[in-house]
Design an enzyme around this catalytic site. Structure first.
Site, PDB file in Angstrom:
ATOM      1  N   GLU A   1       0.831  -1.205   0.000  1.00  0.00           N
ATOM      2  CA  GLU A   1       0.000   0.000   0.000  1.00  0.00           C
ATOM      3  C   GLU A   1       0.864   1.252   0.000  1.00  0.00           C
ATOM      4  O   GLU A   1       0.565   2.229  -0.698  1.00  0.00           O
ATOM      5  CB  GLU A   1      -0.929  -0.015   1.223  1.00  0.00           C
ATOM      6  CG  GLU A   1      -1.760   1.241   1.414  1.00  0.00           C
ATOM      7  CD  GLU A   1      -2.717   1.542   0.259  1.00  0.00           C
ATOM      8  OE1 GLU A   1      -3.236   2.668   0.212  1.00  0.00           O
ATOM      9  OE2 GLU A   1      -2.916   0.663  -0.618  1.00  0.00           O
ATOM     10  N   TYR A   2       1.952   1.241   0.775  1.00  0.00           N
ATOM     11  CA  TYR A   2       2.883   2.383   0.784  1.00  0.00           C
ATOM     12  C   TYR A   2       3.430   2.610  -0.627  1.00  0.00           C
ATOM     13  O   TYR A   2       3.460   3.737  -1.129  1.00  0.00           O
ATOM     14  CB  TYR A   2       4.025   2.137   1.763  1.00  0.00           C
ATOM     15  CG  TYR A   2       5.035   3.264   1.796  1.00  0.00           C
ATOM     16  CD1 TYR A   2       4.901   4.312   2.697  1.00  0.00           C
ATOM     17  CD2 TYR A   2       6.109   3.294   0.898  1.00  0.00           C
ATOM     18  CE1 TYR A   2       5.803   5.365   2.719  1.00  0.00           C
ATOM     19  CE2 TYR A   2       7.015   4.352   0.908  1.00  0.00           C
ATOM     20  CZ  TYR A   2       6.856   5.374   1.823  1.00  0.00           C
ATOM     21  OH  TYR A   2       7.746   6.417   1.820  1.00  0.00           O
TER      22      TYR A   2
ATOM     23  N   SER B   1      34.328  15.329  19.618  1.00  0.00           N
ATOM     24  CA  SER B   1      34.352  13.897  19.940  1.00  0.00           C
ATOM     25  C   SER B   1      34.329  13.746  21.457  1.00  0.00           C
ATOM     26  O   SER B   1      34.563  14.706  22.189  1.00  0.00           O
ATOM     27  CB  SER B   1      35.609  13.246  19.353  1.00  0.00           C
ATOM     28  OG  SER B   1      36.756  13.929  19.799  1.00  0.00           O
TER      29      SER B   1
ATOM     30  N   GLU C   1      22.822   6.999  27.384  1.00  0.00           N
ATOM     31  CA  GLU C   1      22.264   6.614  26.086  1.00  0.00           C
ATOM     32  C   GLU C   1      23.151   5.544  25.447  1.00  0.00           C
ATOM     33  O   GLU C   1      24.363   5.503  25.697  1.00  0.00           O
ATOM     34  CB  GLU C   1      22.210   7.825  25.151  1.00  0.00           C
ATOM     35  CG  GLU C   1      21.388   8.990  25.676  1.00  0.00           C
ATOM     36  CD  GLU C   1      21.669  10.262  24.900  1.00  0.00           C
ATOM     37  OE1 GLU C   1      21.161  10.391  23.774  1.00  0.00           O
ATOM     38  OE2 GLU C   1      22.415  11.124  25.410  1.00  0.00           O
TER      39      GLU C   1
ATOM     40  N   LYS D   1      25.473   3.981  22.771  1.00  0.00           N
ATOM     41  CA  LYS D   1      26.409   4.581  21.811  1.00  0.00           C
ATOM     42  C   LYS D   1      26.307   3.792  20.501  1.00  0.00           C
ATOM     43  O   LYS D   1      26.869   2.707  20.371  1.00  0.00           O
ATOM     44  CB  LYS D   1      27.842   4.544  22.359  1.00  0.00           C
ATOM     45  CG  LYS D   1      28.839   5.281  21.489  1.00  0.00           C
ATOM     46  CD  LYS D   1      30.215   5.319  22.142  1.00  0.00           C
ATOM     47  CE  LYS D   1      31.198   6.103  21.275  1.00  0.00           C
ATOM     48  NZ  LYS D   1      31.416   5.468  19.965  1.00  0.00           N
TER      49      LYS D   1
ATOM     50  N   ASP E   1      26.921   2.492  16.864  1.00  0.00           N
ATOM     51  CA  ASP E   1      28.138   2.355  16.063  1.00  0.00           C
ATOM     52  C   ASP E   1      27.817   2.706  14.617  1.00  0.00           C
ATOM     53  O   ASP E   1      27.487   1.845  13.797  1.00  0.00           O
ATOM     54  CB  ASP E   1      28.663   0.915  16.174  1.00  0.00           C
ATOM     55  CG  ASP E   1      30.114   0.804  15.720  1.00  0.00           C
ATOM     56  OD1 ASP E   1      30.753   1.860  15.520  1.00  0.00           O
ATOM     57  OD2 ASP E   1      30.602  -0.316  15.565  1.00  0.00           O
TER      58      ASP E   1
ATOM     59  N   ARG F   1      30.333  14.653  10.174  1.00  0.00           N
ATOM     60  CA  ARG F   1      31.115  15.314  11.222  1.00  0.00           C
ATOM     61  C   ARG F   1      32.429  15.856  10.661  1.00  0.00           C
ATOM     62  O   ARG F   1      32.872  16.934  11.023  1.00  0.00           O
ATOM     63  CB  ARG F   1      31.401  14.312  12.353  1.00  0.00           C
ATOM     64  CG  ARG F   1      32.254  14.917  13.467  1.00  0.00           C
ATOM     65  CD  ARG F   1      32.606  13.886  14.535  1.00  0.00           C
ATOM     66  NE  ARG F   1      33.441  14.498  15.553  1.00  0.00           N
ATOM     67  CZ  ARG F   1      34.755  14.655  15.461  1.00  0.00           C
ATOM     68  NH1 ARG F   1      35.387  14.230  14.389  1.00  0.00           N
ATOM     69  NH2 ARG F   1      35.441  15.227  16.420  1.00  0.00           N
TER      70      ARG F   1
ATOM     71  N   GLU G   1      23.232   9.927  14.897  1.00  0.00           N
ATOM     72  CA  GLU G   1      24.100   8.853  14.406  1.00  0.00           C
ATOM     73  C   GLU G   1      23.326   8.038  13.383  1.00  0.00           C
ATOM     74  O   GLU G   1      22.315   7.391  13.699  1.00  0.00           O
ATOM     75  CB  GLU G   1      24.527   7.960  15.575  1.00  0.00           C
ATOM     76  CG  GLU G   1      25.687   7.051  15.263  1.00  0.00           C
ATOM     77  CD  GLU G   1      27.059   7.700  15.432  1.00  0.00           C
ATOM     78  OE1 GLU G   1      28.068   7.041  15.125  1.00  0.00           O
ATOM     79  OE2 GLU G   1      27.111   8.870  15.883  1.00  0.00           O
TER      80      GLU G   1
ATOM     81  N   TYR H   1      20.361  12.585  18.826  1.00  0.00           N
ATOM     82  CA  TYR H   1      20.738  12.586  20.236  1.00  0.00           C
ATOM     83  C   TYR H   1      21.059  13.962  20.817  1.00  0.00           C
ATOM     84  O   TYR H   1      21.354  14.081  22.004  1.00  0.00           O
ATOM     85  CB  TYR H   1      21.939  11.662  20.471  1.00  0.00           C
ATOM     86  CG  TYR H   1      23.170  11.976  19.651  1.00  0.00           C
ATOM     87  CD1 TYR H   1      23.946  13.101  19.902  1.00  0.00           C
ATOM     88  CD2 TYR H   1      23.564  11.136  18.609  1.00  0.00           C
ATOM     89  CE1 TYR H   1      25.057  13.394  19.153  1.00  0.00           C
ATOM     90  CE2 TYR H   1      24.694  11.422  17.854  1.00  0.00           C
ATOM     91  CZ  TYR H   1      25.428  12.543  18.129  1.00  0.00           C
ATOM     92  OH  TYR H   1      26.541  12.832  17.381  1.00  0.00           O
TER      93      TYR H   1
ATOM     94  N   LYS I   1      33.367   2.600  26.760  1.00  0.00           N
ATOM     95  CA  LYS I   1      33.548   1.619  25.682  1.00  0.00           C
ATOM     96  C   LYS I   1      33.490   0.214  26.258  1.00  0.00           C
ATOM     97  O   LYS I   1      34.150  -0.088  27.257  1.00  0.00           O
ATOM     98  CB  LYS I   1      34.903   1.845  24.979  1.00  0.00           C
ATOM     99  CG  LYS I   1      35.093   3.249  24.422  1.00  0.00           C
ATOM    100  CD  LYS I   1      34.056   3.633  23.386  1.00  0.00           C
ATOM    101  CE  LYS I   1      34.212   2.920  22.076  1.00  0.00           C
ATOM    102  NZ  LYS I   1      35.306   3.392  21.252  1.00  0.00           N
TER     103      LYS I   1
ATOM    104  N   CYS J   1      67.761   1.174   6.906  1.00  0.00           N
ATOM    105  CA  CYS J   1      66.393   1.448   6.463  1.00  0.00           C
ATOM    106  C   CYS J   1      65.944   0.426   5.416  1.00  0.00           C
ATOM    107  O   CYS J   1      66.661   0.196   4.430  1.00  0.00           O
ATOM    108  CB  CYS J   1      66.308   2.857   5.879  1.00  0.00           C
ATOM    109  SG  CYS J   1      64.696   3.259   5.168  1.00  0.00           S
TER     110      CYS J   1
ATOM    111  N   CYS K   1      65.560   2.712   1.908  1.00  0.00           N
ATOM    112  CA  CYS K   1      66.669   3.399   1.227  1.00  0.00           C
ATOM    113  C   CYS K   1      68.047   2.895   1.669  1.00  0.00           C
ATOM    114  O   CYS K   1      69.073   3.356   1.171  1.00  0.00           O
ATOM    115  CB  CYS K   1      66.580   4.906   1.443  1.00  0.00           C
ATOM    116  SG  CYS K   1      66.893   5.411   3.150  1.00  0.00           S
TER     117      CYS K   1
ATOM    118  N   CYS L   1      65.076   6.510  10.312  1.00  0.00           N
ATOM    119  CA  CYS L   1      65.873   6.784   9.121  1.00  0.00           C
ATOM    120  C   CYS L   1      65.931   8.299   9.007  1.00  0.00           C
ATOM    121  O   CYS L   1      64.898   8.966   8.984  1.00  0.00           O
ATOM    122  CB  CYS L   1      65.195   6.186   7.883  1.00  0.00           C
ATOM    123  SG  CYS L   1      65.959   6.726   6.337  1.00  0.00           S
TER     124      CYS L   1
ATOM    125  N   CYS M   1      64.686   9.768   1.640  1.00  0.00           N
ATOM    126  CA  CYS M   1      64.134   8.412   1.726  1.00  0.00           C
ATOM    127  C   CYS M   1      62.761   8.399   1.046  1.00  0.00           C
ATOM    128  O   CYS M   1      61.862   9.144   1.436  1.00  0.00           O
ATOM    129  CB  CYS M   1      63.983   7.999   3.188  1.00  0.00           C
ATOM    130  SG  CYS M   1      63.152   6.410   3.405  1.00  0.00           S
TER     131      CYS M   1
END
Length: 668
Positions: free
Chosen positions: A36-37, A83, A113, A115, A117, A136, A170, A222, A310, A404, A407, A422, A427
């Site tokens: 229908e949508y 951040s 709240e 977080k 991802d 951002r 987010e 948010y 975290k 190195c 080089c 080095c 280089c």
């Protein structure tokens, strides 16, 4: 059907489709089947094709994806997108709580709240109409992805009230959408997305909005960037207002009276997170009161009133097959573990940095070892430790080279440093890495000139230093592998646009030793032009608070080199801006200004100046323009229709000026 009848029907279809969208994508309670949508949407599209003048910017047909873009334009965030600082355990959380108490006392509460991802975005509305959406970026400058964000059905194209507002949220890809997308890509033998976050970010950075539309993304809002005249006095009230306006805010939030309740909320979701239909990587904790947020303030990178907890990193065991060496832009030799591919926190990991020789010795890492690997902050792969008890005797001890790997110059270790370096300025690895740094987001931010393209241009000897980037031609680029006409045109546009960057971007991009992004901004503000900085003495440099002797030595030495003088000359000839374009520092002459050192709040509608113009002029004279009124506010400038901020200022006995008084003082 005539135009008048069509106009009435189009409005009816708008209302129906907006209702269906809100019920399905925000309330999660669809009232009609998908068929229908689709039928109603198809009717609307046919009417808009028949009567193009009836198609408006907030039409639900915008969600199917519009014309393909040439490139993303840059957007300056009026309110920076900062951040968050991180917390990894209870001790970190209690330290955060203790810092809040020391600053504002014991009378405060938190809002917790989930977080999400995903990808942080900013949405701007004018008189209730969605007019711009941006990434951002680096917090100050993002990319305009309005066309792609319009395809997210939970983003209202028109709000329930005709307000002008900027909100943050987010955007993410639900697990169901992610699994369906990867199944489709597998059938087409295309590379699979590593995780929903990468898939969401990749979808929103497509130049073809139809691709974003097909990915079935979602969003949670948010934050309100500037509460302005909304009357909102707390973060929790702001979330309620977002929902009232028609936005989708995450209902899995809680107002907590103390840190113990915060920890309880975290423990609950640490266990329950797998049951969610989307990925979360932690919990965000914010002080609820906006006045207290204002009082706590921010650092250069993050607010002091919020922290992101975290979740503990997932740890897995795999085999360390080899150790490779890479040379960075400053000559540092970094060992990297080559691992038996293993899935960690949603992505396949095959490499992990070992940082330096001392760490390898400290952890007793040998080639062939079984090692424990995790992702620090769910992002960076890291070798945690070795399972020495599983050794077979065939493991090989690793020894750092004396020369190195690029080089073959002899490596040195400076006194007080753990890294081998080095020091050969020619280089090739250092030059290549320096070029990659120069075009990166926080430096000159040249879209389309990523690591692969830079390496290719360097290998073909089309660029030998950063000035060569501005000499590239269409003919040179079109012959490169995987570079079509459109890609080349967009890249040349991006290179041209980068010439207009403010001085601090160029300074950071040049990679002067010890000069990071923050120091580059300080130097650009202080000296304002490249020439003035290049001729600055060590005494002038160390007179600046943020500049120490080591950094001053490095800057003076850098600009004394003949090759640097020549490089700057080439960049000037190419038209690269050498001046600072941001707000000027307050000089000694300006320190007597009536605004110097004061915290000032603007409220209501100003007639002569825009809010941004007034803010810039006040800050140029040493004032600090804040977003809300608190006990620390020194002055309020009130225009027409000033609301709750004016009332609060009067209650607190804070001095109030009208715009006429402001203009008078700005003349003095």
């Amino acid at each position: 059907m005539d135009l008048q009848t069509a106009e009435i029907r189009v409005k009816e279809l708008h209302n129906l489709l907006n209702q269906y969208n809100y019920e399905y994508h925000v309330l999660d309670k669809p009232s009609v089947p998908d068929a229908e949508y689709d039928r109603v949407l198809h009717e609307l599209i046919e009417l808009e094709q028949q009567f193009p003048e009836l198609k408006s910017p907030d039409s639900p047909s915008e969600r199917v994806g519009g014309e393909v873009l040439d490139m993303f334009s840059k957007v300056q965030h009026q309110t920076p997108m900062l951040s968050l600082g991180n917390a990894f355990n209870e001790e970190d959380l209690k330290d955060f709580d203790r810092r809040i108490r020391q600053a504002v006392g014991d009378n405060f509460s938190f809002v917790c709240e989930l977080k999400i991802d995903g990808l942080a975005v900013s949405l701007k509305y004018e008189d209730g109409l969605f007019v711009q959406g941006a990434t951002r970026g680096d917090g100050q400058t993002g990319e305009d992805i309005t066309a792609n964000l319009k395809t997210i059905r939970s983003i209202p194209l028109r709000l329930n009230e005709n307000v002008s507002i900027e909100v943050r949220g987010e955007a993410f890809m639900p697990r169901k959408s992610f699994n369906a997308l990867n199944k489709l890509r597998e059938e087409k033998e295309e590379e699979l997305f590593a995780n929903p976050r990468n898939a969401a970010a990749g979808s929103l950075r497509q130049l073809d909005p139809r691709i974003a539309a097909s990915r079935n993304l979602d969003i949670f809002l948010y934050n309100i960037a500037d509460v302005g005249e909304t009357g909102v006095v707390s973060h929790s009230e702001g979330l309620d207002l977002l929902e009232k306006l028609g936005f989708k805010a995450n209902r899995e939030r809680r107002r907590c009276a103390n840190i113990e309740e915060v920890i309880e909320f975290i423990n609950y979701w640490t266990e329950k997170r797998p049951e969610l239909p989307y990925d979360i990587d932690g919990i965000v904790i914010k002080v609820d009161s906006l006045d207290q947020q204002q009082e706590l303030g921010t650092t250069a990178k993050s607010p002091r009133w919020a922290v992101a907890y975290k979740f503990p990193a997932e740890e897995v065991v795999t085999k360390l097959k080899d150790i490779e060496l890479s040379v960075g832009r400053t000559g540092v030799i970094t060992p990297t573990a080559i691992l038996e591919p293993v899935k960690v926190a949603g992505t396949t990991v095959q490499r992990a940095s070992l940082h330096n020789e001392d760490l390898i010795r400290e952890k007793d890492i040998k080639i062939g070892d079984q090692v424990v690997v995790k992702k620090a902050g769910d992002i960076i792969p890291e070798v945690v430790n070795v399972l020495a008890e599983q050794r077979t005797g065939e493991e090989v001890e690793f020894k750092m080279p004396t020369h190195c790997p690029e080089c073959e110059s002899e490596l040195v270790r400076f006194e007080g440093e753990v890294a081998l370096r080095c020091i050969n300025p020619k280089c090739p690895a250092q030059i290549r890495e320096g070029l990659i740094h120069f075009v990166s987001r926080n430096a000159m931010n040249i879209d389309g000139l990523g690591e692969r393209v830079v390496s290719q241009l360097f290998a073909e000897q089309l660029i030998k230093n950063v000035a060569d980037i501005y000499k590239l031609t269409f003919e040179q680029l079109i012959n490169l592998e995987r570079m079509g006409e459109k890609s080349v045109t967009n890249l040349l546009k991006a290179i041209e646009t980068s010439k207009e960057n403010s001085l601090e971007k160029l300074l950071f991009g040049l990679g002067i030793r010890h000069v990071g992004a923050k120091a580059a901004k300080t130097l650009a503000q202080q000296f304002e032009t490249m020439d003035r900085l290049a001729s600055a003495s060590q005494e002038e440099l160390t007179a600046i608070n943020e500049i120490g002797e080591k950094m001053a030595d490095s800057i003076v030495t850098y600009f004394e080199m003949e090759e640097v003088t020549e490089l700057i000359k080439e960049l000037k000839e190419a038209g690269v801006n050498m001046d600072y374009k941001g707000p000027k520092l307050v000089t000694a002459e300006q320190s007597d200004s009536i605004f110097a050192g004061k915290t000032i709040v603007l409220t209501g509608k100003l007639e002569v100046l825009s809010r941004n113009e007034a803010k810039e002029k006040i800050e140029a004279l040493g004032g600090n323009v804040a977003g809300s009124v608190s006990k620390k506010t020194d002055l309020v400038i009130a225009g027409e229709d000033a609301g709750s901020k004016l009332t609060k200022a009067q209650d607190l006995g804070i001095e109030v000026w009208n715009e006429e008084r402001l203009l008078e003082e700005l003349k003095n």
